[in-house]
Design a protein around this motif. Structure first.
Motif, PDB file in Angstrom:
ATOM      1  N   ALA D 196       0.842  -1.211   0.000  1.00  0.00           N
ATOM      2  CA  ALA D 196       0.000   0.000   0.000  1.00  0.00           C
ATOM      3  C   ALA D 196       0.873   1.257   0.000  1.00  0.00           C
ATOM      4  O   ALA D 196       0.596   2.217  -0.717  1.00  0.00           O
ATOM      5  N   GLU D 197       1.944   1.200   0.809  1.00  0.00           N
ATOM      6  CA  GLU D 197       2.819   2.378   0.902  1.00  0.00           C
ATOM      7  C   GLU D 197       3.538   2.683  -0.406  1.00  0.00           C
ATOM      8  O   GLU D 197       4.008   3.789  -0.617  1.00  0.00           O
ATOM      9  N   GLN D 198       3.645   1.670  -1.262  1.00  0.00           N
ATOM     10  CA  GLN D 198       4.339   1.859  -2.541  1.00  0.00           C
ATOM     11  C   GLN D 198       3.365   2.029  -3.716  1.00  0.00           C
ATOM     12  O   GLN D 198       3.806   2.079  -4.869  1.00  0.00           O
ATOM     13  N   SER D 199       2.068   2.090  -3.433  1.00  0.00           N
ATOM     14  CA  SER D 199       1.080   2.194  -4.512  1.00  0.00           C
ATOM     15  C   SER D 199       0.630   3.639  -4.692  1.00  0.00           C
ATOM     16  O   SER D 199       0.798   4.476  -3.808  1.00  0.00           O
ATOM     17  N   ILE D 224      -5.991   7.292   6.155  1.00  0.00           N
ATOM     18  CA  ILE D 224      -5.443   8.126   5.071  1.00  0.00           C
ATOM     19  C   ILE D 224      -4.271   8.962   5.563  1.00  0.00           C
ATOM     20  O   ILE D 224      -3.314   9.193   4.832  1.00  0.00           O
ATOM     21  N   GLN D 225      -4.324   9.358   6.813  1.00  0.00           N
ATOM     22  CA  GLN D 225      -3.207  10.118   7.363  1.00  0.00           C
ATOM     23  C   GLN D 225      -1.907   9.303   7.303  1.00  0.00           C
ATOM     24  O   GLN D 225      -0.858   9.805   6.909  1.00  0.00           O
ATOM     25  N   GLU D 233      -1.757   8.549  -3.691  1.00  0.00           N
ATOM     26  CA  GLU D 233      -2.363   9.830  -4.069  1.00  0.00           C
ATOM     27  C   GLU D 233      -3.885   9.790  -3.915  1.00  0.00           C
ATOM     28  O   GLU D 233      -4.519  10.815  -3.762  1.00  0.00           O
ATOM     29  N   LEU D 234      -4.431   8.572  -4.042  1.00  0.00           N
ATOM     30  CA  LEU D 234      -5.887   8.422  -4.031  1.00  0.00           C
ATOM     31  C   LEU D 234      -6.245   7.135  -3.275  1.00  0.00           C
ATOM     32  O   LEU D 234      -5.688   6.076  -3.564  1.00  0.00           O
ATOM     33  N   TYR D 247     -10.499   9.622  -1.151  1.00  0.00           N
ATOM     34  CA  TYR D 247      -9.691  10.676  -0.533  1.00  0.00           C
ATOM     35  C   TYR D 247      -8.494  10.963  -1.428  1.00  0.00           C
ATOM     36  O   TYR D 247      -7.809  10.047  -1.863  1.00  0.00           O
ATOM     37  N   GLU D 248      -8.246  12.231  -1.680  1.00  0.00           N
ATOM     38  CA  GLU D 248      -7.045  12.606  -2.420  1.00  0.00           C
ATOM     39  C   GLU D 248      -6.008  13.174  -1.466  1.00  0.00           C
ATOM     40  O   GLU D 248      -6.351  13.779  -0.443  1.00  0.00           O
ATOM     41  N   LYS D 249      -4.734  12.994  -1.832  1.00  0.00           N
ATOM     42  CA  LYS D 249      -3.649  13.510  -0.987  1.00  0.00           C
ATOM     43  C   LYS D 249      -3.799  15.015  -0.788  1.00  0.00           C
ATOM     44  O   LYS D 249      -3.440  15.563   0.260  1.00  0.00           O
TER      45      LYS D 249
END
Lengths: 325, 325, 325, 325
Positions: D196-199, D224-225, D233-234, D247-249
């Protein structure tokens, strides 16, 4: 001549081994890729034999292991309704699944199967789930070769055979060779020989005896010469359309003809053969008659869609024998 | 009475099973945590017995599997120099290691071991690495129970025993129970019983027979009664300091005394016992004398540092028996 | 230039990974087959580094898993006496053993090892045995590549690195590649890259970086170009007798000479290098000095018998540097 | 706002992961024990999403592994006929089988599945079967969480994600959590977080994010935080009948309503959602519209018998949205 059993027992046959699910192609005479629907049946050689025997009127029981899921429930319910005692069918609690067999019927001559046998519940039957008190209630303990393919089921069978011998239960070994799970031909031959040498009656196809002897194109005379040095009293060797042979330790030999049939598929022939052959023997019929029973039952099942649900009645078998006499 | 072997054979004893490495604490009478150096010896019950027998003058061979590394090379060289035929010791090509045993000698009464038995080469002996041509050259096939603990070594042993019986080789089963690798007591009992019933001579401690029977506090009379229904002709049951008992199928019974000794450690007692007992039997000595040979050999080895290198000479054994007479 | 750590922490270094046993040949300059005795030492790269760092005066802790046996007890006692906090060394309760390394010293140029790494306790460290509360007390988390070779240790390390980053602990990745346990070069490269990209400082030999990149004859400039796209700030690449190179993300490059030494064996050079290099960095010395510390420490250890017990004192390192200046 | 992709690529979506067989009960609103026939469909989350996307008009490809049997052939043929590029679907040569899912539809609210996931071919996709040349032709690499459950498929996915990032391919991670194969919740959380952290885009149900975070009753804002500290990003979080959130960044948040439907079964809702959501994004529609597309597609599929064959057309989706507007 007829074969003598220990008649002072509650069950005619207690079988040990696998009960599985067959998923038979509803649309056949085509490759499985084009089959879109499947019908579910109970399957697995020892389950089929027990269902067939029970349908013929024998009192039967089953020792095996089924998963704790919908397929396991279905098997237990079906076998119970077929009149089989299911008190020694253990429910697996470790997440193992039931074995599956998808059948492909391209033509009567081209049948193949697609097996799911990874981590199946039947191969997890533990020796401590095999009860001496149960086995000693049987005239016959029916052992299926596939149950030897892996531990702990392998040890459960070795234990069951030891208990049967100790309690004068006739051990019938149906070779039932399937090329799954076994690690090598040599391993197969070692355990098949081990159990065959400790059995009273051995039943199999010529090909299966070749697996037991780890050779090709084996010879019936050499096979029986080797086995008769050990415990077996009666050996049945099946040669497909060329019929089957029965050999007694006394030296007597019998040949049974195969009955022709409108073949839908070849599956289930061996199981139906064994169930009717044993029915005949257990009812005191002579060996020649038993061979006819086996062949007739096989001829009926190969003309039908399933290997369990299609097991014939006594009437059907006797009628076929009469018609073809 | 003496025991008759098939003397028309090249080897007195061919053993099958494990050859390992012992790492014996050089600083003893302390916990292993405080031991800083270890001496390396060949170990493993069947290897020790073969070394002991060879040292006494028997012609021996060994069937086993060693790793393709420095420890494997050491074992083969040591056994070869001890006069053992190593032509049937297979070199593993799949990266398995040799088993290791670190010994801890806290006091003569408190000895313990730390075993490395994961993925060891000896348990990967395959049945197709067992040669009938080799086995039939032996008077005795010595089988060690630990080799039954796992496939494929288990099948290699079952095959070897079958070949020995077929070729009139006396099967000697040294129970040699080690609580490693086995999955359960029931599994152990099943395979121990299977091989014991097919052996001619069975040797073990009372505790090991209890493992074979899957019970506690077993009784010698019941043990021999069960086994004598099968193939065994001679059964030796060892009771530690209370001596050992030999039973013949004919009904004869013999008791051998244990010889006292200045004990350094208890390891190796059983192996030295078996090697000298078999030496005596194979040299036509009567069973009472063979029991003395076993006890004397054990008494000598427990007073020394290793279990293989310390195997006594014939002179040492005969001298001890003479002195204690 | 010197490297900045988060100095508000109790421990200088907490290492995660294996602590094992080395069995070093007492008789050397010969093949191991002829070695008869071995001396026992604590071994394993992260354990050695921690012992070395502790001996130099750093405050250290260790996260690992040891067996519940004599070898495990020895390791914990030795590390504790070396001043290392062992509160996060977990005792395995599932029967796993400690890894063993037998060393063979044929000549200073021909050293080889024989490893026992099957089912070793260190590779069974579970992620839930890694404590955030502990890791966040460290300036540096030292990660050893071999701990990535298998689950669940692999996941324990991935978790530890995540916790270190979350808590501003500097992650130092010592590549420590050993060709055991890993299934393929591609698998190795995937996990080495994954952790290297998430580390602050990476230390390894040129050959180890080649493993990380799954190529042969890699190039330092390409290596640092790829890694500096990610988290690393400082990369050390060792070229044996040709010395070592340190690269900073800022672009600065440093070269350290290797010190000549009377080599007894090559084992332990990398671990002693890392312990002294990190000692220097953590004490605020500049990178050039840290490279000297690493080289001097390595030169001392390769002249001695063990890789852990022989770790030098600060005096010895400073004296060697002074003498060779 | 709409999401920007790297449009200079041949494929809209290349997915990696499992393609399996669903066996859907023909007789429903009853327990599976009473179901006698099953219909065969292609299944598996990433296969379903790719089929759905392809049906909507996207250009798609698939990276996966299928068995060398009739089920494997069926899958490849079906996907190929659905317009998917199958050039990177590898045929397993080691006897692994395709995963099976038997569906039980007791009622629209009580659906359950019986999975066969032992030794399945899809989990044997090797990293060296993942091609950089192929991945870099895609706008989107769609990764399915279940492919992380076991090696070597796990490493194949880690490699694919690395290659996607290196080549500016948008990584979409569909969490697709299934409680099979995973050894522990902690292991699941570690690999889910890692990917997830790399997507770039992460899609899942609230329950699936809870698995990723290894907690219960997680909170969208905290989720999301944490993730927005890394690459994403999304982020799309689905709450079943309560609709879904994007949610967008940048801080923008959107809520999509769930469309009511005459539910036959709940299977396939997530896959149809993802395929239509991604179709909309890739066609430059804004995120609010994409949420509607996802919900509409899901509403259609849950009213039909299969999860793949029932994937809606663009007309059907647009019509539903129009009607319910």
């Amino acid at each position: 001549m007829s074969y003598a059993f220990n008649n002072d027992r509650e069950y005619d046959i207690i079988a040990i081994g696998r009960a599985c699910i067959d998923l038979n192609a509803n649309e056949y005479n085509r490759p499985m890729e084009e089959t879109m629907t499947f019908t579910k049946y109970v399957g697995g050689s020892p389950a089929n034999i027990t269902i067939g025997s029970s349908k013929l009127g024998l009192k039967t029981g089953f020792i095996g292991k089924i998963p704790d899921d919908q397929h396991g429930n279905f098997i237990k319910k079906y076998m119970s309704e077929a009149g089989i005692d299911t008190s020694n069918i253990v429910v697996d609690k470790e997440g193992h699944k039931v074995g599956l067999t998808f059948t492909e019927i391209k033509s009567p001559e081209e049948c193949s199967i697609l097996m799911y046998r990874e981590e199946v519940a039947d191969l997890y039957l533990h020796p401590d789930e095999v009860s001496e008190a149960y086995i000693k209630q049987a005239k016959v303990l029916l052992v299926s070769g596939t149950a030897l393919a892996k531990s702990p089921s392998r040890e459960a069978v070795i234990k069951a055979v030891g208990l049967a011998r100790k309690n004068d239960v006739t051990v019938v070994f149906e070779l039932d060779y399937r090329p799954y799970t076994w690690k090598s031909k040599e391993e197969t031959a070692i355990y098949y020989s081990l159990i065959a040498e400790q059995s009273d009656i051995v039943i199999g196809t010529r090909d299966e005896y070749d697996m037991m002897e780890n050779l090709e194109n084996g010879n019936n005379q050499e096979t029986i010469q080797n086995l008769f040095k050990h415990r077996p009293e009666l050996i049945v060797i099946k040669h497909g359309v060329d019929g089957s042979y029965a050999y007694e330790k006394s030296g007597a030999e019998y040949r049974g003809q195969a009955y022709k049939s409108k073949v839908l598929k070849t599956f289930g022939a061996g199981d139906s053969y064994a169930s009717a052959f044993l029915y005949a023997l257990l009812n005191g019929k002579d060996i020649e008659t038993a061979l006819k029973f086996g062949s007739a039952s096989a001829a009926i099942v190969v003309s039908k869609h399933s290997s369990s649900d299609a097991m014939p009645s006594l009437d059907e078998i006797e009628q076929l024998i009469a018609v073809r006499a």
